[in-house]
Design an enzyme around this catalytic site. Structure first.
Site, PDB file in Angstrom:
ATOM      1  N   SER A   1       0.149 -10.838   5.473  1.00 25.52           N
ATOM      2  CA  SER A   1       1.244 -10.922   4.433  1.00 25.52           C
ATOM      3  C   SER A   1       2.209 -11.547   4.863  1.00 25.52           C
ATOM      4  O   SER A   1       2.549 -11.819   5.886  1.00 25.52           O
ATOM      5  CB  SER A   1       1.728  -9.360   4.576  1.00 25.52           C
ATOM      6  OG  SER A   1       2.760  -9.145   3.658  1.00 25.52           O
TER       7      SER A   1
ATOM      8  N   TYR B   1       3.523  -1.503   9.460  1.00 24.95           N
ATOM      9  CA  TYR B   1       2.725  -2.208   8.407  1.00 24.95           C
ATOM     10  C   TYR B   1       3.072  -3.813   8.899  1.00 24.95           C
ATOM     11  O   TYR B   1       2.033  -4.415   9.205  1.00 24.95           O
ATOM     12  CB  TYR B   1       3.022  -1.956   7.206  1.00 24.95           C
ATOM     13  CG  TYR B   1       2.349  -2.779   6.014  1.00 24.95           C
ATOM     14  CD1 TYR B   1       1.216  -2.715   5.679  1.00 24.95           C
ATOM     15  CD2 TYR B   1       3.089  -4.104   5.679  1.00 24.95           C
ATOM     16  CE1 TYR B   1       0.502  -3.494   4.684  1.00 24.95           C
ATOM     17  CE2 TYR B   1       2.459  -4.778   4.627  1.00 24.95           C
ATOM     18  CZ  TYR B   1       1.190  -4.825   4.259  1.00 24.95           C
ATOM     19  OH  TYR B   1       0.630  -5.533   3.463  1.00 24.95           O
TER      20      TYR B   1
HETATM   21  P1  NAD Z   1      -4.703  -1.902  -2.891  1.00 24.74           P
HETATM   22  O1  NAD Z   1      -4.266  -0.429  -2.749  1.00 24.74           O
HETATM   23  O2  NAD Z   1      -5.394  -2.080  -4.195  1.00 24.74           O
HETATM   24  O3  NAD Z   1      -5.791  -2.240  -2.011  1.00 24.74           O
HETATM   25  C1  NAD Z   1      -5.929  -1.648  -0.369  1.00 24.74           C
HETATM   26  C2  NAD Z   1      -7.402  -0.997  -0.358  1.00 24.74           C
HETATM   27  O4  NAD Z   1      -7.225  -0.726   0.958  1.00 24.74           O
HETATM   28  C3  NAD Z   1      -7.500   0.179  -0.947  1.00 24.74           C
HETATM   29  O5  NAD Z   1      -8.134   0.002  -2.409  1.00 24.74           O
HETATM   30  C4  NAD Z   1      -8.699   0.851  -0.202  1.00 24.74           C
HETATM   31  O6  NAD Z   1      -9.904   0.874  -0.645  1.00 24.74           O
HETATM   32  C5  NAD Z   1      -8.349   0.146   1.125  1.00 24.74           C
HETATM   33  N1  NAD Z   1      -8.516   1.208   1.976  1.00 24.74           N
HETATM   34  C6  NAD Z   1      -7.021   1.725   2.643  1.00 24.74           C
HETATM   35  N2  NAD Z   1      -7.256   2.616   3.584  1.00 24.74           N
HETATM   36  C7  NAD Z   1      -8.504   2.566   3.949  1.00 24.74           C
HETATM   37  C8  NAD Z   1      -9.333   3.322   4.789  1.00 24.74           C
HETATM   38  N3  NAD Z   1      -9.058   3.991   5.589  1.00 24.74           N
HETATM   39  N4  NAD Z   1     -10.908   2.967   4.372  1.00 24.74           N
HETATM   40  C9  NAD Z   1     -11.362   2.283   3.605  1.00 24.74           C
HETATM   41  N5  NAD Z   1     -10.559   1.472   2.769  1.00 24.74           N
HETATM   42  C10 NAD Z   1      -9.229   1.589   2.763  1.00 24.74           C
HETATM   43  O7  NAD Z   1      -3.668  -2.903  -2.587  1.00 24.74           O
HETATM   44  P2  NAD Z   1      -3.368  -4.324  -2.245  1.00 24.74           P
HETATM   45  O8  NAD Z   1      -1.938  -4.554  -2.424  1.00 24.74           O
HETATM   46  O9  NAD Z   1      -4.360  -5.212  -3.242  1.00 24.74           O
HETATM   47  O10 NAD Z   1      -3.839  -4.621  -0.867  1.00 24.74           O
HETATM   48  C11 NAD Z   1      -4.896  -5.454  -0.395  1.00 24.74           C
HETATM   49  C12 NAD Z   1      -4.454  -6.018   1.035  1.00 24.74           C
HETATM   50  O11 NAD Z   1      -3.398  -7.037   0.616  1.00 24.74           O
HETATM   51  C13 NAD Z   1      -3.935  -5.185   1.933  1.00 24.74           C
HETATM   52  O12 NAD Z   1      -4.347  -5.559   3.239  1.00 24.74           O
HETATM   53  C14 NAD Z   1      -2.439  -5.318   1.936  1.00 24.74           C
HETATM   54  O13 NAD Z   1      -1.688  -5.157   3.194  1.00 24.74           O
HETATM   55  C15 NAD Z   1      -2.323  -6.786   1.548  1.00 24.74           C
HETATM   56  N6  NAD Z   1      -1.007  -7.164   0.808  1.00 24.74           N
HETATM   57  C16 NAD Z   1      -0.543  -6.732  -0.256  1.00 24.74           C
HETATM   58  C17 NAD Z   1       0.467  -7.243  -0.824  1.00 24.74           C
HETATM   59  C18 NAD Z   1       0.975  -6.877  -2.201  1.00 24.74           C
HETATM   60  O14 NAD Z   1       2.339  -7.134  -2.445  1.00 24.74           O
HETATM   61  N7  NAD Z   1       0.379  -5.919  -2.981  1.00 24.74           N
HETATM   62  C19 NAD Z   1       1.310  -8.127  -0.094  1.00 24.74           C
HETATM   63  C20 NAD Z   1       0.631  -8.522   1.051  1.00 24.74           C
HETATM   64  C21 NAD Z   1      -0.273  -8.192   1.507  1.00 24.74           C
END
Ligand code: NAD
Ligand code: MG
Length: 302
Positions: A194, A207
């Site tokens: 991130s 985080y």
């Molecule tokens: P999202 O909620 O759609 O995806 C995160 C997923 O993590 C969930 O759908 C879930 O299935 C999984 N998860 C969480 N805890 C879990 C557990 N204990 N066991 C199994 N699965 C688990 O949100 P997203 O934003 O698409 O996140 C995906 C990745 O992108 C993450 O690593 C997040 O940190 C990263 N990210 C997101 C952003 C943003 O702005 N959305 C920015 C930077 C990084």
């Protein structure tokens, strides 16, 4: 996808308004959130991602692939010719079924593995079951993540810190270790880090620390397994509109302004992340190892 679609990722267009600048209403979902209930809906590429055969015949395991960025990556991988094993939490079955049906509509196979990645045994079982279902494994995307905003460290309890670290980085060690035992030369691992790895928000101490660790893990592991012909890289998203943000990932007051401070002036959509994962997983990136590809709307990074 139809021929009339003019918003696919290969069509020449202005990135400022490829997607609208959204002002999401304040909303709250219990963790983990569902794409099904996100307002406005996110674009995960169902209509817009056009495949070009970059991952033909590949066998991929993608964590957190029911929703958000992971679901966009799963859809893109299938359009590029891969079969996909989807990892997600049991509460997310509805989102996972949707992604499965999109993958099957591409003529590819999807296998569903609900379970909790904070459970040590599940990390191993997930990989074993994915290998069995897919008939092998040559692409891993470690994308699952937990993000809960807490304003004051006095309120950041040990349980949250431990759960965030276990989900975001410790499970990544476990799943990668289990997967590497099966991966032939040419295989790839892509980890989701991130912008928070370099620019930590004050309300995301736990985080953001895990995201810095993921960058470091990526660079170290890439060197360790390079001689086996396995490449490890990372993608660092900026503000992307996903269920993570409405299930306490951001303070509620911040939602209407989400992503507006980037140079592009808008939040990213999950499907805009997919090409970075495809590139790092496809043989065309054969000389790219230990790299973090930033996909963040223009925020400067180290
Ligand atoms: P999202 O909620 O759609 O995806 C995160 C997923 O993590 C969930 O759908 C879930 O299935 C999984 N998860 C969480 N805890 C879990 C557990 N204990 N066991 C199994 N699965 C688990 O949100 P997203 O934003 O698409 O996140 C995906 C990745 O992108 C993450 O690593 C997040 O940190 C990263 N990210 C997101 C952003 C943003 O702005 N959305 C920015 C930077 C990084
Ligand atoms: Mg989800």
């Amino acid at each position: 996808m139809t021929d009339e679609n003019t918003n696919d990722q290969l069509t020449f267009q202005n990135p400022v308004d490829r997607f609208p600048s959204i002002s999401p209403p304040k909303q709250d979902q219990p963790e983990p959130g569902l794409d099904e209930e996100l307002e406005p809906k996110a674009d995960r590429g169902e209509q817009s991602y056009r495949g070009t055969g970059r991952l033909e015949g590949r066998r991929a395991l993608i964590t957190g692939s029911d929703s958000g960025i992971g679901s966009a990556v799963a859809i893109a991988f299938a359009r590029e010719g891969a079969d996909v094993a989807l990892s997600y939490l049991p509460e997310e079955e509805e989102d996972a079924q949707h992604v499965k049906s999109v993958i099957e509509d591409c003529g590819r196979r999807a296998f569903l593995f609900p379970g909790d990645l904070t459970d040590r045994d599940f990390c191993q079982q997930l990989v074993d079951q994915a290998v069995q279902a897919l008939g092998g494994l040559d692409a891993l995307v470690n994308n699952a993540g937990k993000q809960i905003a807490v304003e004051d460290i006095a309120d950041l309890d040990d349980d949250q810190v431990t759960e965030t670290f276990t989900t975001n980085i410790i499970a990544m060690f476990r799943v990668s270790r289990a997967a590497l035992a099966h991966m032939p030369a040419g295989s790839t691992i892509v980890n989701t880090t991130s912008i928070q790895a370099y620019e930590p928000s004050p309300h995301l101490l736990d985080y953001a620390s895990t995201k810095a660790a993921i960058n470091n893990f990526t660079k170290g592991l890439a060197q360790q397994v390079a001689e086996k012909g396995i490449r490890v890289n990372a993608v660092a998203p900026g503000p992307i509109w996903t269920p993570l943000q409405v299930s306490d990932g951001q303070p509620k007051d911040a939602l209407p302004e989400f992503g507006k401070s980037t140079p592009l002036g808008r939040a990213g959509q999950p499907t805009e992340l997919a090409p970075a994962y495809v590139f790092l997983s496809s043989p065309e990136s054969s000389y790219v190892l230990g790299e973090t590809l930033n996909v963040n709307g223009g925020m400067p990074t180290p």
